[in-house]
Each structure stands twice: as C-alpha cells, then as structure tokens.
Design a protein around this motif. Structure first.
Motif, PDB file in Angstrom:
ATOM      1  N   PRO A 165       7.538   5.344 -23.655  1.00 38.13           N
ATOM      2  CA  PRO A 165       7.615   6.214 -22.582  1.00 38.13           C
ATOM      3  C   PRO A 165       8.388   7.302 -21.953  1.00 38.13           C
ATOM      4  O   PRO A 165       8.269   8.386 -21.991  1.00 38.13           O
ATOM      5  N   LYS A 166       9.724   6.778 -22.157  1.00 36.98           N
ATOM      6  CA  LYS A 166      10.809   7.720 -21.878  1.00 36.98           C
ATOM      7  C   LYS A 166      10.914   8.857 -22.780  1.00 36.98           C
ATOM      8  O   LYS A 166      11.200   9.928 -22.655  1.00 36.98           O
ATOM      9  N   LEU A 167      10.767   8.659 -24.304  1.00 38.54           N
ATOM     10  CA  LEU A 167      10.686   9.382 -25.281  1.00 38.54           C
ATOM     11  C   LEU A 167       9.561  10.525 -25.279  1.00 38.54           C
ATOM     12  O   LEU A 167      10.004  11.733 -25.239  1.00 38.54           O
ATOM     13  N   LEU A 168       8.359  10.074 -24.818  1.00 41.12           N
ATOM     14  CA  LEU A 168       7.284  10.898 -24.741  1.00 41.12           C
ATOM     15  C   LEU A 168       7.332  12.004 -23.321  1.00 41.12           C
ATOM     16  O   LEU A 168       6.806  12.990 -23.421  1.00 41.12           O
ATOM     17  N   GLU A 169       8.004  10.975 -22.522  1.00 40.61           N
ATOM     18  CA  GLU A 169       8.255  12.096 -21.198  1.00 40.61           C
ATOM     19  C   GLU A 169       8.949  13.008 -21.313  1.00 40.61           C
ATOM     20  O   GLU A 169       8.908  14.244 -21.114  1.00 40.61           O
ATOM     21  N   LYS A 170      10.210  12.831 -22.196  1.00 38.37           N
ATOM     22  CA  LYS A 170      11.301  13.846 -22.525  1.00 38.37           C
ATOM     23  C   LYS A 170      10.828  14.881 -23.332  1.00 38.37           C
ATOM     24  O   LYS A 170      11.073  16.126 -23.035  1.00 38.37           O
ATOM     25  N   VAL A 171      10.019  14.555 -24.508  1.00 35.16           N
ATOM     26  CA  VAL A 171       9.415  15.503 -25.204  1.00 35.16           C
ATOM     27  C   VAL A 171       8.500  16.824 -24.393  1.00 35.16           C
ATOM     28  O   VAL A 171       8.391  17.671 -24.613  1.00 35.16           O
TER      29      VAL A 171
END
Length: 403
Positions: A192-198
């Motif tokens: 979730p952190k990855l896709l939030e940042k993207v």
C-alpha cells in the motif's frame, strides 16, 4: 490443400522459444508458438512424438475438427504441456488460412472491433525510489498503463525484480532452480505504501496494475484489495492460487478493487466459475497456453456475457508469434480489456520479424495476411536451446510456497 509436413524450431535468441512450422502442398506454411517457460522440452516432445504424426495429410482449413481431435481424441486431457502443444498447432492453422485467403486472421474472426489496443508494461525496481524511476521511464515511452512491482524491505530477492541494471528474466540457465524467500506480512505492509507513493507522484490518469503472484490467502487478498481501493488500480492480479475458484468469493465480498487472474489457466473449465459468478473482472488466459485461438474465442464469448474483459498474458517468455495471435483475437472481440506487452530484445525481434507495432501506449496490427509474423531459421539456428528453470519459493522458515 493438405498438410505435408510439420517440424519444430527450438531456439534461444535471448531466451528459449519453441516454434512449430506447418507446411502444405500449396507452399503455404503457418507458425505457432509452443513455448512453456521452463518446460519447453516437454512441449516439444509432446508435439514431435504424438501430435505431428496425426497432422500429416489433413486439410489445414478444418481448424475446429483438428482442435477437437487433439483435445477430445486424447484420453489424457488438459494441462499446460498438452494445451500449449495444441495451441501452437491451432495458431499455425489460423496463420495458414489467413495466408491462403490473403487476409489477416482478425478478418476471419469477425473483423475489427477497434483500431488499436491499450497495453501495459512492467516497472520493476529493487527499492521504492528505484521503482519510481522505472515508472517515469515507461511513461516517457508513452505507456498509459504500468504494472508496478518493487523489492520488499527485508526480502533479498522476490518475483518481478531484476538484478540492478538488468531486465527481469526469471528463467535461470545455470544449474537447478533458484530459491527465493517470501514473507507475506512484510509484503502486505509495504505494497500500500508503494502504490500510494506512485499515485501521489504520477497523478490520477496513469492506469496502475499490480501482481501478487498467487502468494496470498483469500483473507489476505481481501485485506489488500480493500487497502488499495484508494489508489484506483486498473487491476490487482493473481492474488491467490486459483485452483480453488470459489476462493475468489471471499475476496469479492470485501473489496471493489478489480481482480484479474488466469495466466496459468489452460481451459475454460479453469475459469468457468470465476466468470459465471462474476468473481473476477479480467481473464488473463493467453492464446498459447490456453490451447489456441479457437478455444480463446469461446472463452471471450462466455466472459462477455458476464461483463468480464480479457487481459491476455503477454510476457516475453512467449514469442512474438503468440503476441500476434493475442492481438488478432483482441482486435476482433468486443470485450477486450488490455494487453500485456514487455517488448523483446533486438535479437528476438530479428529472429521473429513481425507486422504489429507499438506506438504511445497502444499496439497496432497491420493488414499482413495470416498472423503477420515470420521466423528467420538461419539466425535461429545460431542460438540453440539452453535448459532453464523458473525459481521456486520458500517462506522464511523454509516451507515451500507458491512462486
């Protein structure tokens, strides 16, 4: 017209490919892709020892009957080896028919339903920042849809992430299968952190996709899908191992994130319940492993009734022949969704010259007859087959797990 000969071309221009070439008494030949990553020799043997002898003397226009002969005529049905072999023959027969009638295969499937096909590619990085750089590179190339994978902190090597500076290629040519290590809890905390940042970095217009590679339970997949709803994914792919199709019921009850599955499926029976109960949004079966264009038309028709779209597997572990076959299917059906497209190294492109092309996020077909792909046999012969294995996966305590 009669089939006079069929032979295999097994080569490795960058990676292993198995191609069948079916020849006729009128000088027309057709090509099919029989590649099954990590099991190429098994498919080649099944073709050479069992199927090819039964092709000689047949009318190549009898595509449906030949398909049924190899599927229903064999007591031992289904499975990736069998269906990849049948799929290669089916592709080659459609190629012959298109060439004989001097028309692209999509015209034999009903004609064009669209002018171009949206495709997605992969952005893989070892760290979050590295992944963001890869996404930016793919967007600069014109891609409007990108599958995002990243290394997970605390895990040395996982699916989708290449060695630094190299393209991702899971098949290992040196020795026995490489063993990777997996920790679901670390993955679920990080993604979730990855896709939030993207999403925050690149905005709302980019179509985002992500692949869990069959590594979750239904409850874990439901949790992840719910957490990712805020980031508006195009799809969340392969959350669970789908032999148990009803496992998707639990996921569906808890998330509105679109779900995709099916690249390892072989027949309509692998996805029948998923489609008819509307448990998925995209079926990812591909032409080669799914038994050819003939059964894939029927799967697409079933899916259309239940508002499920296609998203054919199109990784570079299948040759440009298979990709072209997928594109002809995509162009002709109404419920096309998206096409995976990683591209190929220059050497692969030279061995398999083709008429399809990529331009600013979309794939296009020309009006070349048949599938529009050929093979340079002399160049292919300079790059012989090399045995390769896909990795296996273990949990951190050593338990064998889904790769």
């Amino acid at each position: 017209m009669k089939i006079t000969n069929a032979r295999l071309i097994v080569c490795s221009p960058g990676r292993n490919f198995v191609t069948i070439k079916i020849e006729t008494d009128e000088g027309i030949y057709g090509l099919g892709d029989a590649t099954l990553n990590g099991r190429e020799g098994a498919v080649a043997s099944y073709l050479q020892d069992h199927l090819i002898p039964c092709l000689i003397g047949r009318n190549p226009f009898d595509i449906e009957d030949i398909w049924q002969y190899f599927y229903k005529g064999a007591y031992w049905r289904r499975g990736p080896v069998t269906m990849s072999a049948i799929g290669a023959i089916d592709m080659a027969l459609w190629d012959i028919k298109g060439k004989a009638l001097q028309t692209p295969v999509y015209n034999l499937l009903g004609g064009k339903s669209r002018q171009r096909m949206l495709c997605y590619t992969h952005a893989n990085g070892r760290t979050l920042d590295d992944t963001l750089e890869k996404v930016a590179e793919k967007m600069e190339m014109g891609f409007e849809a990108i599958r995002v994978q990243s290394g997970v902190p605390g895990l040395e090597k996982i699916y989708g992430v290449a060695e630094k500076g190299k393209a991702y290629e899971p098949a290992i040519r040196d020795g026995l299968p490489y063993e990777e290590t997996w920790d679901t809890a670390k993955y679920l905390r990080f993604v979730p952190k990855l896709l939030e940042k993207v999403r925050d970095t690149f905005g709302e217009d980019l179509h985002l996709l992500h692949d869990s590679h069959h590594r979750l339970t239904p409850v874990e997949a439901a949790r992840l899908g719910k957490e990712l709803e805020a980031y508006d994914l195009f799809w969340l792919e392969d959350t669970i191992a789908a032999e148990l199709q009803q496992g998707f019921r639990l996921i569906r009850q808890h998330t509105t994130t679109p779900l995709a599955v099916g690249e390892v499926f072989n027949t309509i029976f692998d996805c029948q319940q998923l489609i008819t109960e509307q448990l998925i949004d995209y079926i990812r079966m591909t032409v080669s492993h799914g038994g050819g264009i003939t059964p894939m038309q029927k799967i697409a028709s079933l899916a259309e009734l239940y508002q499920v779209k296609t998203g054919c597997h199109g990784a570079s572990d299948m040759s440009p022949i298979c990709l072209a076959a997928c594109l002809h299917l995509n162009l002709s059906i109404n419920n096309f969704g998206i096409q995976e497209y990683m591209g190929y190294p220059d050497l692969t492109e030279e061995v398999f010259p083709h008429g399809y092309y990529f331009e600013r996020g979309f794939l296009y077909l020309t009006d070349q007859p048949g599938l529009g792909v050929d093979i340079d046999e002399d160049l292919a012969a300079k790059h012989p087959y090399q045995q390769a294995y896909l990795p296996v996966n273990r949990l951190t305590d050593g338990t064998l797990y889904n790769w």
